[in-house]
Design a protein around this motif. Structure first.
Motif, short mmCIF file in Angstrom:
data_model
loop_
_atom_site.label_atom_id
_atom_site.label_comp_id
_atom_site.label_asym_id
_atom_site.label_seq_id
_atom_site.Cartn_x
_atom_site.Cartn_y
_atom_site.Cartn_z
N PRO A 258 49.34 57.35 36.87
CA PRO A 258 49.68 56.04 35.89
C PRO A 258 51.02 55.53 35.87
CG PRO A 258 48.42 57.87 34.68
CD PRO A 258 48.97 58.40 36.17
N GLY A 259 52.05 56.31 36.43
CA GLY A 259 53.26 55.72 36.49
C GLY A 259 53.65 54.80 37.39
N VAL A 260 52.91 55.08 38.61
CA VAL A 260 53.07 54.06 39.63
C VAL A 260 52.09 53.03 39.64
CG1 VAL A 260 53.05 53.92 42.32
CG2 VAL A 260 53.70 56.15 41.08
N GLU A 261 50.88 53.20 38.70
CA GLU A 261 49.95 52.00 38.64
C GLU A 261 50.34 51.06 38.02
OE1 GLU A 261 46.39 50.26 38.37
OE2 GLU A 261 46.75 52.25 39.24
N LYS A 262 51.70 50.84 37.48
CA LYS A 262 52.20 49.77 36.82
C LYS A 262 52.69 48.71 37.73
CE LYS A 262 53.90 51.41 32.47
NZ LYS A 262 54.98 51.73 31.46
N TYR A 263 52.95 49.37 39.33
CA TYR A 263 53.62 48.72 40.39
C TYR A 263 52.47 47.99 41.07
CZ TYR A 263 56.72 47.71 44.23
OH TYR A 263 57.58 47.48 44.95
N SER A 264 51.06 48.14 40.69
CA SER A 264 49.94 47.47 41.54
C SER A 264 50.09 45.75 41.04
CB SER A 264 48.72 47.83 40.79
OG SER A 264 48.53 47.82 39.78
N VAL A 265 50.77 45.45 39.71
CA VAL A 265 50.71 44.17 39.32
C VAL A 265 51.63 43.17 40.36
CG1 VAL A 265 49.86 44.74 37.10
CG2 VAL A 265 52.43 44.71 37.76
N ILE A 266 52.45 43.58 41.54
CA ILE A 266 53.03 42.65 41.99
C ILE A 266 52.18 41.78 42.86
CG2 ILE A 266 54.69 42.52 44.10
CD1 ILE A 266 55.55 45.32 43.73
N ARG A 267 51.17 41.95 43.34
CA ARG A 267 50.16 40.98 43.88
C ARG A 267 49.68 40.02 42.76
NH1 ARG A 267 46.83 44.26 48.47
NH2 ARG A 267 48.71 44.50 49.86
N SER A 268 49.49 40.52 41.55
CA SER A 268 49.08 39.70 40.58
C SER A 268 50.02 38.66 40.02
CB SER A 268 48.74 40.60 39.12
OG SER A 268 47.47 41.36 39.63
N MET A 269 51.32 39.30 39.91
CA MET A 269 52.43 38.52 39.80
C MET A 269 52.61 37.26 40.47
SD MET A 269 56.40 39.17 39.26
CE MET A 269 56.53 39.49 40.91
N ARG A 270 52.47 37.59 41.79
CA ARG A 270 52.72 36.59 42.86
C ARG A 270 51.46 35.45 42.80
NH1 ARG A 270 54.31 39.60 48.44
NH2 ARG A 270 56.78 39.71 48.05
N ALA A 271 50.48 36.02 42.67
CA ALA A 271 49.11 35.13 42.39
C ALA A 271 49.47 34.02 41.30
CB ALA A 271 47.80 35.91 42.63
N ILE A 272 49.67 34.84 40.04
CA ILE A 272 50.11 34.06 38.88
C ILE A 272 50.84 33.00 38.91
CG2 ILE A 272 50.96 34.17 36.57
CD1 ILE A 272 49.61 37.07 36.66
N GLU A 273 52.03 33.17 39.83
CA GLU A 273 53.02 32.19 39.88
C GLU A 273 52.38 31.02 40.74
OE1 GLU A 273 56.36 33.86 41.90
OE2 GLU A 273 57.32 34.67 40.23
N ARG A 274 51.67 31.25 41.68
CA ARG A 274 51.18 30.06 42.78
C ARG A 274 49.81 29.57 42.01
NH1 ARG A 274 48.84 32.89 47.39
NH2 ARG A 274 48.50 30.78 48.11
N ALA A 275 49.20 29.92 40.83
CA ALA A 275 48.08 29.70 40.34
C ALA A 275 47.92 28.60 39.24
CB ALA A 275 47.10 30.73 39.78
N ASP A 276 47.15 27.67 39.19
CA ASP A 276 46.93 26.99 37.93
C ASP A 276 46.44 27.78 36.75
OD1 ASP A 276 48.31 24.57 39.23
OD2 ASP A 276 46.26 24.57 40.26
N VAL A 277 45.22 28.15 37.11
CA VAL A 277 44.51 29.07 36.33
C VAL A 277 44.35 30.38 36.63
CG1 VAL A 277 42.22 29.24 35.05
CG2 VAL A 277 43.34 27.23 35.48
N SER A 278 44.55 31.62 35.85
CA SER A 278 44.44 32.83 36.24
C SER A 278 43.09 33.41 35.66
CB SER A 278 45.55 33.73 35.86
OG SER A 278 46.64 33.61 36.46
N LEU A 279 42.33 33.91 36.42
CA LEU A 279 41.22 34.73 35.67
C LEU A 279 41.29 36.09 35.40
CD1 LEU A 279 38.09 33.52 38.23
CD2 LEU A 279 38.85 32.42 36.03
N LEU A 280 41.73 36.42 34.35
CA LEU A 280 42.09 38.04 33.92
C LEU A 280 40.84 38.82 33.89
CD1 LEU A 280 44.13 40.22 33.26
CD2 LEU A 280 44.16 39.05 30.88
N MET A 281 40.71 39.51 34.83
CA MET A 281 39.36 40.57 34.98
C MET A 281 39.67 41.60 34.11
SD MET A 281 37.85 39.51 38.53
CE MET A 281 36.16 40.47 37.91
N ILE A 282 38.96 42.15 33.17
CA ILE A 282 38.76 43.26 32.23
C ILE A 282 37.68 44.18 32.59
CG2 ILE A 282 39.01 44.27 30.22
CD1 ILE A 282 40.59 41.92 29.20
#
Length: 453
Positions: A258-282
């Motif tokens: 779990p402690g390292v799991e937070k780090y996984s969103v780096i790619r998500s963050m980069r994708a969000i910066e480039r995107a117009d619309v984000s599909l947030l999957m749950i």
């Protein structure tokens, strides 16, 4: 154009959160002398001599594992966690700040991290990538700075002695850092609607991408970004150029603590910066989690549009109330984004997947919508007539007029007597009045208050 990412790496209690706060210019990270203190926030934006970059703190690992020595690296579980963390830092960051403690000297944990970082670097055009800077923190005295030479044994290079708490000698470090950061080119296809698939690992991003691509049957080309970026897929949707930005394949479930799991969103963050619309999957089988809310927060802070996709809906036992209950829970946990549409899908079976792209395109259309000046001022006048702003110190906020100064996202300049009189609750009220006139589905709207001279 995305900003470079700088990762702060090191064992607990070396001052990563303190340096993080100094770089971003505000106390976003909780600072405590207890190793492994958990923070609510993970990412921040920093700027030095006109160069902007994103900062990520890789804290949150407690190496104690029942041992009396919190700096020990004897635990096999800790070795695996710190290895995953350090490897991810090298894979995903454009530069790494490797922090050590001048007061503690070189520890076994420092040697472990240094070895992982060195082995994970790659040679690109004659240079090791990403660059790693050895930061000897807590060097609060001349004597400690003189002793920093012992850290040469880590094989990372010249040490930068600093005091994150006091800001001592951080300027030299930042000068060297920004000089080493890469510059990214502007997007080659500005007319394409960019849709990012973001979310935790194992929520079905790859399955959805394959389903969307397979159904549209109009792949133009797969385009690789930088070596550490996700792969884009261009398709044609009903005559519209669409770029799907995939952030899938970060890790397999169960392999990251779990402690390292937070780090996984780096790619998500980069994708969000480039995107117009984000599909947030749950993931419907686990429900919305704190990590999902974190990613939603990144989307909102980037002023991007959002569609929430509840995937694996076919695996949930349902009755007549299940969907409403899920929706209510998501609305509660994402109450800072009440405007986002929610769609329940199954990427595996294809359930409602045919609605994903039409909804994303609709949200993009809402994102670039413009209201006429007369329409805006009619809304503002009605809002004031129905609910005047609360008086402060004998003075009340008065709105004169407004205009839309940009779209993507919709931004309204509102001229008032004194912007300081506007409480955030009244701005929220204005937003609600605007959305009654035009929904701006899935899209944040921004108000800029300006004093009229």
């Amino acid at each position: 154009m995305r900003k470079p990412v700088v990762a702060l790496v090191g064992r607990p209690n070396v001052g990563k959160s303190t340096l993080f706060n100094r770089l971003v210019g505000e106390p976003m990270a909780i600072v405590d002398d207890t190793p492994g203190t958990t923070r609510d926030r993970l990412f921040g934006e920093a700027e030095w001599v006109g160069r902007e970059f994103d900062v990520i703190d890789t804290g949150g690992i407690d190496p104690a594992s029942g041992r009396s020595d919190p700096l020990s690296i004897g635990s096999a579980e800790y070795v695996r966690q710190i290895r995953e963390q350090a490897v991810l830092a090298v894979q995903e960051a454009d530069a790494v700040l490797f922090l050590v403690d001048a007061q503690s000297g070189v520890t076994p944990a420092d040697r472990e991290v240094a070895e992982i970082l060195r082995r994970s670097q790659k040679m690109v055009n004659g240079n090791l990538t990403p660059p790693i800077f050895l930061v000897v923190n807590k060097a609060d005295s001349a004597n400690l700075r003189m002793q920093a030479g012992e850290f040469y044994e880590l094989g990372i290079g010249d040490p930068y002695t600093i005091s994150a708490a006091h800001g001592t000698e951080t300027g030299d470090l930042l000068d060297a850092l920004v000089a080493a950061l890469p510059t990214f080119e502007e997007d080659e296809d500005p007319d394409s609607i960019k849709i990012a698939l973001v979310g935790k690992p194992n929520v079905g991003k790859s399955s959805l991408l394959n389903r969307l691509v397979g159904e549209e049957r109009a792949i133009v080309s797969p385009i690789a970004g930088t070596t550490r970026d996700a792969v884009d897929t261009k398709i044609d949707y009903e005559g519209l150029p669409v770029t799907l930005i995939d952030t899938a394949g970060i890790r397999r479930r169960g392999h990251i603590e779990p402690g390292v799991e937070k780090y996984s969103v780096i790619r998500s963050m980069r994708a969000i910066e480039r995107a117009d619309v984000s599909l947030l999957m749950i993931d419907a089988t686990t429900g919305i989690t704190a990590q999902d809310a974190h990613i939603a927060g990144f989307i909102q802070e980037a002023w991007k549009s959002t569609v929430v996709l509840v995937n694996k809906w076919d695996l949930v036992e349902k009755d007549n109330y299940t969907m409403n209950q899920y929706t209510e829970r998501i609305r509660q946990d994402l109450k800072f984004m009440p405007y986002v549409p929610i769609l329940f899908i199954s990427a595996k079976s294809g359930q409602r997947v045919d609605q994903v792209l039409p909804l994303a395109v609709k949200v993009q259309e809402e994102r670039i919508a413009r209201l006429s000046t007369s329409q805006i001022n009619r809304i503002l006048q009605a809002a004031q007539d129905n609910h005047a702003a609360t008086s402060r110190s004998g003075r009340s906020l008065h709105i004169y007029y407004g205009t839309q100064v940009r779209s993507d996202p919709p931004t309204f300049m509102v001229f008032v007597n004194d912007p300081k009189l506007a409480h955030f609750t009244y701005i929220r009220y204005l937003e609600n009045q605007f959305r009654k006139e035009y929904a701006f589905t899935g899209t944040p709207i921004r108000f800029v208050l300006k004093a009229r001279r």
